[in-house]
Write a protein that holds these residues in place. Structure first.
Motif, PDB file in Angstrom:
ATOM      1  N   MET A 291       0.856  -1.193   0.000  1.00 49.38           N
ATOM      2  CA  MET A 291       0.000   0.000   0.000  1.00 49.38           C
ATOM      3  C   MET A 291       0.887   1.236   0.000  1.00 49.38           C
ATOM      4  O   MET A 291       1.884   1.292   0.699  1.00 49.38           O
ATOM      5  N   GLY A 292       0.545   2.252  -0.777  1.00 49.93           N
ATOM      6  CA  GLY A 292       1.327   3.482  -0.834  1.00 49.93           C
ATOM      7  C   GLY A 292       1.140   4.288   0.417  1.00 49.93           C
ATOM      8  O   GLY A 292       0.295   4.016   1.251  1.00 49.93           O
ATOM      9  N   PRO A 293       1.914   5.303   0.592  1.00 51.45           N
ATOM     10  CA  PRO A 293       1.826   6.162   1.770  1.00 51.45           C
ATOM     11  C   PRO A 293       0.526   6.900   1.812  1.00 51.45           C
ATOM     12  O   PRO A 293      -0.040   7.270   0.803  1.00 51.45           O
ATOM     13  N   ARG A 294       0.043   7.170   3.037  1.00 50.18           N
ATOM     14  CA  ARG A 294      -1.223   7.888   3.213  1.00 50.18           C
ATOM     15  C   ARG A 294      -1.003   9.353   2.934  1.00 50.18           C
ATOM     16  O   ARG A 294       0.025   9.928   3.280  1.00 50.18           O
ATOM     17  N   SER A 295      -1.985   9.948   2.329  1.00 50.92           N
ATOM     18  CA  SER A 295      -1.889  11.366   2.052  1.00 50.92           C
ATOM     19  C   SER A 295      -1.871  12.144   3.329  1.00 50.92           C
ATOM     20  O   SER A 295      -2.563  11.818   4.286  1.00 50.92           O
ATOM     21  N   SER A 296      -1.090  13.196   3.364  1.00 57.01           N
ATOM     22  CA  SER A 296      -0.985  14.069   4.527  1.00 57.01           C
ATOM     23  C   SER A 296      -1.781  15.325   4.380  1.00 57.01           C
ATOM     24  O   SER A 296      -1.574  16.280   5.098  1.00 57.01           O
ATOM     25  N   HIS A 297      -2.689  15.385   3.417  1.00 60.52           N
ATOM     26  CA  HIS A 297      -3.478  16.607   3.199  1.00 60.52           C
ATOM     27  C   HIS A 297      -4.332  16.865   4.420  1.00 60.52           C
ATOM     28  O   HIS A 297      -4.983  15.965   4.952  1.00 60.52           O
ATOM     29  N   GLU A 298      -4.375  18.088   4.894  1.00 63.08           N
ATOM     30  CA  GLU A 298      -5.045  18.403   6.140  1.00 63.08           C
ATOM     31  C   GLU A 298      -6.545  18.243   6.058  1.00 63.08           C
ATOM     32  O   GLU A 298      -7.216  18.088   7.075  1.00 63.08           O
ATOM     33  N   ASP A 299      -7.109  18.362   4.815  1.00 61.90           N
ATOM     34  CA  ASP A 299      -8.560  18.268   4.697  1.00 61.90           C
ATOM     35  C   ASP A 299      -9.045  16.831   4.657  1.00 61.90           C
ATOM     36  O   ASP A 299     -10.234  16.566   4.744  1.00 61.90           O
ATOM     37  N   GLU A 300      -8.143  15.881   4.425  1.00 63.33           N
ATOM     38  CA  GLU A 300      -8.532  14.489   4.277  1.00 63.33           C
ATOM     39  C   GLU A 300      -8.570  13.844   5.666  1.00 63.33           C
ATOM     40  O   GLU A 300      -7.622  13.942   6.451  1.00 63.33           O
ATOM     41  N   PRO A 301      -9.668  13.163   6.025  1.00 60.93           N
ATOM     42  CA  PRO A 301      -9.723  12.524   7.345  1.00 60.93           C
ATOM     43  C   PRO A 301      -8.677  11.427   7.472  1.00 60.93           C
ATOM     44  O   PRO A 301      -8.232  10.841   6.480  1.00 60.93           O
ATOM     45  N   GLU A 302      -8.279  11.182   8.699  1.00 61.25           N
ATOM     46  CA  GLU A 302      -7.274  10.159   8.946  1.00 61.25           C
ATOM     47  C   GLU A 302      -7.771   8.786   8.513  1.00 61.25           C
ATOM     48  O   GLU A 302      -7.057   8.031   7.886  1.00 61.25           O
ATOM     49  N   GLU A 303      -8.986   8.468   8.856  1.00 62.17           N
ATOM     50  CA  GLU A 303      -9.528   7.146   8.558  1.00 62.17           C
ATOM     51  C   GLU A 303     -10.663   7.326   7.552  1.00 62.17           C
ATOM     52  O   GLU A 303     -11.739   7.797   7.891  1.00 62.17           O
TER      53      GLU A 303
ATOM     54  N   THR B  76       5.617   4.856 -11.467  1.00 63.27           N
ATOM     55  CA  THR B  76       5.641   5.227 -10.047  1.00 63.27           C
ATOM     56  C   THR B  76       4.661   6.368  -9.825  1.00 63.27           C
ATOM     57  O   THR B  76       4.700   7.382 -10.546  1.00 63.27           O
ATOM     58  N   VAL B  77       3.791   6.233  -8.840  1.00 61.13           N
ATOM     59  CA  VAL B  77       2.809   7.263  -8.511  1.00 61.13           C
ATOM     60  C   VAL B  77       3.366   8.123  -7.391  1.00 61.13           C
ATOM     61  O   VAL B  77       3.836   7.600  -6.355  1.00 61.13           O
ATOM     62  N   ASP B  78       3.321   9.424  -7.586  1.00 57.71           N
ATOM     63  CA  ASP B  78       3.823  10.361  -6.586  1.00 57.71           C
ATOM     64  C   ASP B  78       2.640  10.822  -5.727  1.00 57.71           C
ATOM     65  O   ASP B  78       1.892  11.722  -6.100  1.00 57.71           O
ATOM     66  N   PHE B  79       2.480  10.170  -4.539  1.00 59.86           N
ATOM     67  CA  PHE B  79       1.376  10.539  -3.656  1.00 59.86           C
ATOM     68  C   PHE B  79       1.650  11.835  -2.890  1.00 59.86           C
ATOM     69  O   PHE B  79       0.763  12.367  -2.245  1.00 59.86           O
ATOM     70  N   ASN B  80       2.874  12.330  -2.961  1.00 60.24           N
ATOM     71  CA  ASN B  80       3.240  13.559  -2.248  1.00 60.24           C
ATOM     72  C   ASN B  80       3.444  14.717  -3.236  1.00 60.24           C
ATOM     73  O   ASN B  80       4.300  15.577  -3.027  1.00 60.24           O
ATOM     74  N   SER B  81       2.695  14.711  -4.321  1.00 60.86           N
ATOM     75  CA  SER B  81       2.835  15.784  -5.326  1.00 60.86           C
ATOM     76  C   SER B  81       2.483  17.124  -4.706  1.00 60.86           C
ATOM     77  O   SER B  81       1.558  17.237  -3.884  1.00 60.86           O
ATOM     78  N   ARG B  82       3.221  18.171  -5.098  1.00 61.99           N
ATOM     79  CA  ARG B  82       2.996  19.512  -4.578  1.00 61.99           C
ATOM     80  C   ARG B  82       2.960  20.496  -5.746  1.00 61.99           C
ATOM     81  O   ARG B  82       3.730  20.385  -6.692  1.00 61.99           O
ATOM     82  N   VAL B  83       2.036  21.464  -5.624  1.00 60.51           N
ATOM     83  CA  VAL B  83       1.915  22.557  -6.595  1.00 60.51           C
ATOM     84  C   VAL B  83       1.846  23.855  -5.812  1.00 60.51           C
ATOM     85  O   VAL B  83       0.972  24.000  -4.920  1.00 60.51           O
ATOM     86  N   ASN B  84       2.744  24.770  -6.092  1.00 66.94           N
ATOM     87  CA  ASN B  84       2.816  26.058  -5.398  1.00 66.94           C
ATOM     88  C   ASN B  84       2.980  25.857  -3.892  1.00 66.94           C
ATOM     89  O   ASN B  84       2.408  26.599  -3.075  1.00 66.94           O
ATOM     90  N   GLY B  85       3.746  24.820  -3.550  1.00 66.35           N
ATOM     91  CA  GLY B  85       4.011  24.559  -2.147  1.00 66.35           C
ATOM     92  C   GLY B  85       2.880  23.871  -1.405  1.00 66.35           C
ATOM     93  O   GLY B  85       2.983  23.626  -0.197  1.00 66.35           O
TER      94      GLY B  85
END
Length: 940
Positions: free
Chosen positions: A1-13, A34-43
């Motif tokens: 399983m890939g890493p969990r997104s760290s986006h603040e709006d996404e619930p933990e579970e 390879t999928v980049d789950f930590n993609s960033r745009v404008n920081g």
């Protein structure tokens, strides 16, 4: 399983989020990406699950990409900001494209995604991932130094059998058939190409059907007009190859370049080793598959394709040559592309194979002979006889097959290309040096009558118009005979018009004279009929031909010898009529007598009895208003005192007033003056004593009736007495007044004047006393009779029964310009013969208007158009008729010449004199014609 997104709006579970991440990771492993789950745009972190939900809710990647500014709207869900929004939107689009595009095709659309090489490894430009397959996608090719490649990201293949629709360069109009891409030069103006081309670069090729199939939009694809590898880009930016200077290079020898020869020996040794299998061959400089040189540019490819004899390549070449000759015809030269003109002529000669059992072959040697062999060195003088011997091959049931139509279309494209390029003078000179072109023109103009060849015949005639000026042709020339046939037997107005222009330009740019011999009588008869038509272009062409034809005395003798078959009288009359074609009238004004201003009157004139009786019929204030208009006029620089004006009013009407019709009060009367005369107003002049005036009016010299007719003063003044000063309206009344009052003659019972008895005067006046005339005192001293006095007095009075002719004759003034009667009554001549003018009445400026009937002229005043052409033909005829008469009848040359001149030009002399007098641009030419007529009429 890939890493969990760290986006603040996404619930933990979030079960959906975890399931999405697991599915996407598994898909990426199977695909090898390879999928980049930590993609960033404008920081800012981009949650792929949220991005997936937003894009798929809008219809997927293709739908969002096709909608304008849609990726910017997607970016607002991630708070990317408004600064540099375009760049952030593309970065967000790239994130989706690299990580989720293939996943969308597989899971959302249930299709098999394309390979990684044509999806993730390319840029995110465009929006065509669903239509991107291995069959219809071609990766962009690398740009070479030679930017003239015609690929432009498209697969080159032969064009379809359909006509192009090409707009005129620089115009926004809709497309039209490629048959009329370039315009012929304007009538009567020899084509002069503009060295600095005015053609506009085409920036859009959306309305041009290219012969290559349109490739689908994909990443890295550019439009043809902006792609330096496209055919349209190469055509639009074409510049002719500049002449290369002669470069002298020294001969290389081992002594002056030993390093070069050592390198050659090394390469020879290596080649020998490769040949013996001692070493493997070098791959240096070898083009690998999928890369390297893409082929020749569009110009070289069309030339080679035309010469290849491969039908598909020839179709491709002709398709693009039409476009090139249209858009770059002012720079595309035959001498820069050897064998291009020869290839086009060889191809267009195939038109005969569609109608005859023949295939023309051009040979440049005398080894072969045959009916189908054309001499490419000296031309084929018997080409017309060969055409007559050919066997006709008609299509069954006169229906065109698909193969026939395709071949005809390509032949017409080749003919159109030659026609377009021939409009450039350098190309016309190049073509004029090719004998096989004469053969082609003769063949094309003698094809069987069929709608299928009409277009090609027009191309051939337009080519002939451009090249005949570099050829010397006599009556035995096949092309000369073919052009005459088009005029004599054709029923096509355009073909006859162009053929006449081509005939008129024979030897135009050479020192040889174009004699135009061997012209049939029927051709001259047709031309004489055509100039009767209201067709300016066709008449121009006829006059051009007639000018060169009549310049030769032998041709004029031919006309005179066939006078019975030709309507020469009406022909000459039509030429004379054309001298005033579309003439415009103008007037030139010249002054004959200066204006003498009228002096201001000092006294208010008395109102004549008949006019006073009219005033007395009105009540006040109308009576005073009529009187003011009658004896006063506006003058901003004059004035009259109020007391003088009031006293004059009282003096005139006091004796005619009663209790019912009394005078107006002074204040009301003065107030009415301003209402009668808009420029008059009451003023007070301060000084030693105040003076009340009416500013803006002055007394008239003679009263005026309500209809605007001015009375005339009797100027009879006997020495020692005062002037009569009686006012009368009509000249008849003035004459009766003078005869009765001043001559003392009564009327008889029948109304006639009694000139014998003198009932009221002891004797007649010894002279005329009208304004100091003294006419009879300048004679021998004898006294005038009553009849002589009466007739002389009439000379001082105008004749009102013929006003306009008298004005036009004596005053030289147009009929519509009115002259006051007073100016005619008051002018007379002193004893010294100097015109005298009564200062009380003055005199208007007298002018003379000269009318001119001028025809069209250029900016310096030289005649142009049909009048100029017709006068040149008349000048040739007037000059050459005496010479032609000598050729016909040597023994009676003078008599024949006079007869011909008088018969043909006699009825035209009045018109010629009129044109010479009233038409300035043609005056000099007509004077020459009249001089030749006079000279021909006086030959002894």
């Amino acid at each position: 399983m890939g890493p969990r997104s760290s986006h603040e709006d996404e619930p933990e579970e979030n079960p959906d989020h975890d399931e999405f991440v697991e599915s996407l990771t598994k898909f990426a492993e199977e695909r090898g990406i390879t999928v980049d789950f930590n993609s960033r745009v404008n920081g800012k972190h981009i949650d792929l699950h949220k991005l997936w939900n937003v894009v798929t809710s809008r219809g997927g990647y293709d739908a969002v990409s096709k909608e304008k500014l849609a990726w910017r709207k997607v970016g607002t869900d991630f708070n990317l900001g408004n600064t540099n929004a375009a760049a952030y939107a593309f970065a967000l689009k790239t994130t989706y494209y690299k990580n989720l595009a293939a996943y969308e095709i597989k899971t959302y659309w249930k299709r098999e995604p394309p390979p990684v090489e044509i999806l993730e490894k390319l840029t995110a430009k465009g929006g065509d991932i669903l239509s991107r397959t291995m069959e219809n996608f071609q990766p962009p090719r690398s740009s070479m130094a030679n930017g003239d490649s015609d690929s432009g990201g498209e697969e080159a293949r032969t064009p379809k059998d359909e006509k192009m629709d090409i707009d005129e360069p620089g115009s926004g109009a809709g497309g039209r058939s490629s048959r009329g891409l370039r315009q012929a030069p304007p009538p009567r103006q020899l084509f002069q190409p503009d060295v600095s081309s005015s053609r506009q670069t085409r920036h859009s090729s959306g309305h041009l059907q290219s012969p290559q199939p349109a490739a689908p939009a994909h990443a890295g694809y550019n439009y043809a007009s902006s792609n330096p590898n496209s055919a349209s880009f190469a055509i639009a930016n074409y510049e002719p190859r500049p002449p290369m200077p002669l470069t002298l290079r020294p001969i290389l020898t081992p002594s002056n370049n030993p390093a070069l020869f050592r390198e050659k020996q090394r390469l020879a040794r290596e080649a020998r080793k490769v040949e013996l299998g001692l070493i493997s061959p070098s791959t240096k400089g070898m083009m690998k598959p999928g890369a390297g040189f893409e082929g020749p540019n569009i110009y070289v490819r069309t030339l080679q394709g035309l010469r290849s004899q491969v039908p598909e390549e020839q179709d491709y070449a002709l398709h693009h040559l039409v476009k090139i000759s249209h858009e770059r015809g002012d720079k595309y030269k035959f001498d820069a592309f050897p064998n291009l003109a020869e290839g086009l002529i060889e191809y267009v000669l195939g038109i005969s194979s569609l109608f005859y059992d023949v295939k023309w072959v051009i040979r440049y040697s005398d080894d072969e002979h045959g009916i189908n062999i054309l001499d490419g060195i000296n031309g084929t003088p018997d080409i017309l006889q060969r055409i007559q011997c050919l066997k006709r091959v008609d299509p069954p049931d006169e229906m065109e097959s698909e193969d026939f139509a395709r071949k005809l279309t390509k032949i017409l494209e080749a003919g159109l290309t030659i026609r377009n390029l021939a409009l450039l003078e350098d190309n016309a000179i190049y073509l004029s040096e090719m004998p096989q072109l004469r053969d082609f023109l003769s063949i094309a103009l003698n094809l069987p009558m069929s709608p299928a060849v009409t277009e090609l015949k027009h191309y051939a005639l337009e080519i002939a118009e451009q090249v005949t000026k570099y050829w010397k042709m006599d009556e035995s020339d096949p092309l000369y005979q073919s052009l005459l046939t088009q005029v004599n037997e054709g029923h096509d107005r355009g073909a006859a018009y162009t053929a006449l222009r081509a005939l008129s330009r024979i030897s135009f740019n050479l020192d040889d004279i174009n004699f135009l011999t061997g012209v049939p009588v029927s051709v001259i008869r047709r031309i004489s009929d055509w100039i009767l038509l209201e067709d300016e272009e066709l008449t121009h062409a006829c006059l051009d031909f007639l000018y060169f034809f009549t310049a030769v005395p032998e041709n004029v003798a031919f006309l005179l010898s066939n006078a019975e078959e030709l309507p020469l009288s009406s022909f000459f009359g039509q030429l004379a009529r054309l001298l005033q074609y579309h003439s415009t009238s103008s007037y030139v004004r010249s002054k004959t007598l200066e204006k003498v201003p009228i002096t201001a009157a000092t006294d208010i004139p008395n109102v004549p009895r008949d006019l006073l009786e009219q005033f007395l019929k009105y009540d006040e204030p109308d009576r005073s208003n009529h009187w003011l208009r009658s004896v006063f006029e506006e003058d901003e620089n004059s004035h009259i005192t109020q007391i003088a004006l009031w006293q004059a009013y009282q003096y005139r009407f006091t004796e005619h007033t009663n209790q019912q019709t009394g005078l107006l009060p002074a204040a009301e009367f003065i107030k009415n003056v301003s209402s009668i005369f808009a420029g008059a107003n009451a003023q007070v002049v301060n000084g030693a004593s105040q003076k009340f005036i009416i500013k803006g009016i002055r007394p008239r010299h003679a009263p005026m009736d309500p209809k605007g007719r001015v009375y005339n003063r009797c100027l009879w003044k006997v020495p020692g007495s005062s002037q009569c000063g009686e006012f009368l309206l009509k000249p008849k009344h003035m004459f009766d007044h003078i005869v009765y009052q001043h001559l003392g003659i009564d009327r008889k019972s029948d109304g006639l004047w009694d000139l014998e008895s003198k009932s009221r005067a002891s004797q007649l006046p010894p002279d005329c006393f009208w304004a100091g005339c003294r006419h009879f005192s300048r004679r021998d001293g004898s006294l005038p009779t009553a009849y002589e006095l009466g007739m002389h007095i009439k000379t001082h009075l105008p004749d009102q029964s013929h006003k306009a002719p008298l004005r036009q004759k004596y005053n030289r003034t147009p009929v519509n310009q009115k002259i006051p009667l007073t100016s005619q009554l008051k002018s007379h001549t002193s004893s010294a013969g100097v015109p005298k003018v009564d200062p009380e009445h003055g005199r208007e400026e007298q002018v003379y208007y000269q009318k001119y009937e001028a025809t069209a002229s250029d900016e310096v005043g030289n005649a142009i158009g049909l009048p100029w052409g017709s006068v040149l033909v008349l000048r040739n005829l007037a000059r050459n008729i005496p010479k032609a008469a000598g050729l016909l009848k040597p023994d009676s040359r003078a008599e024949f010449s006079r007869t011909a001149i008088d018969t043909l030009f006699g009825p035209l002399k009045d018109r010629l004199l009129f044109v010479m007098a009233y038409n300035k641009p043609l005056a000099g030419y007509v004077l020459e014609v009249l001089a030749y007529i006079e000279k021909g009429s006086t030959i002894s």
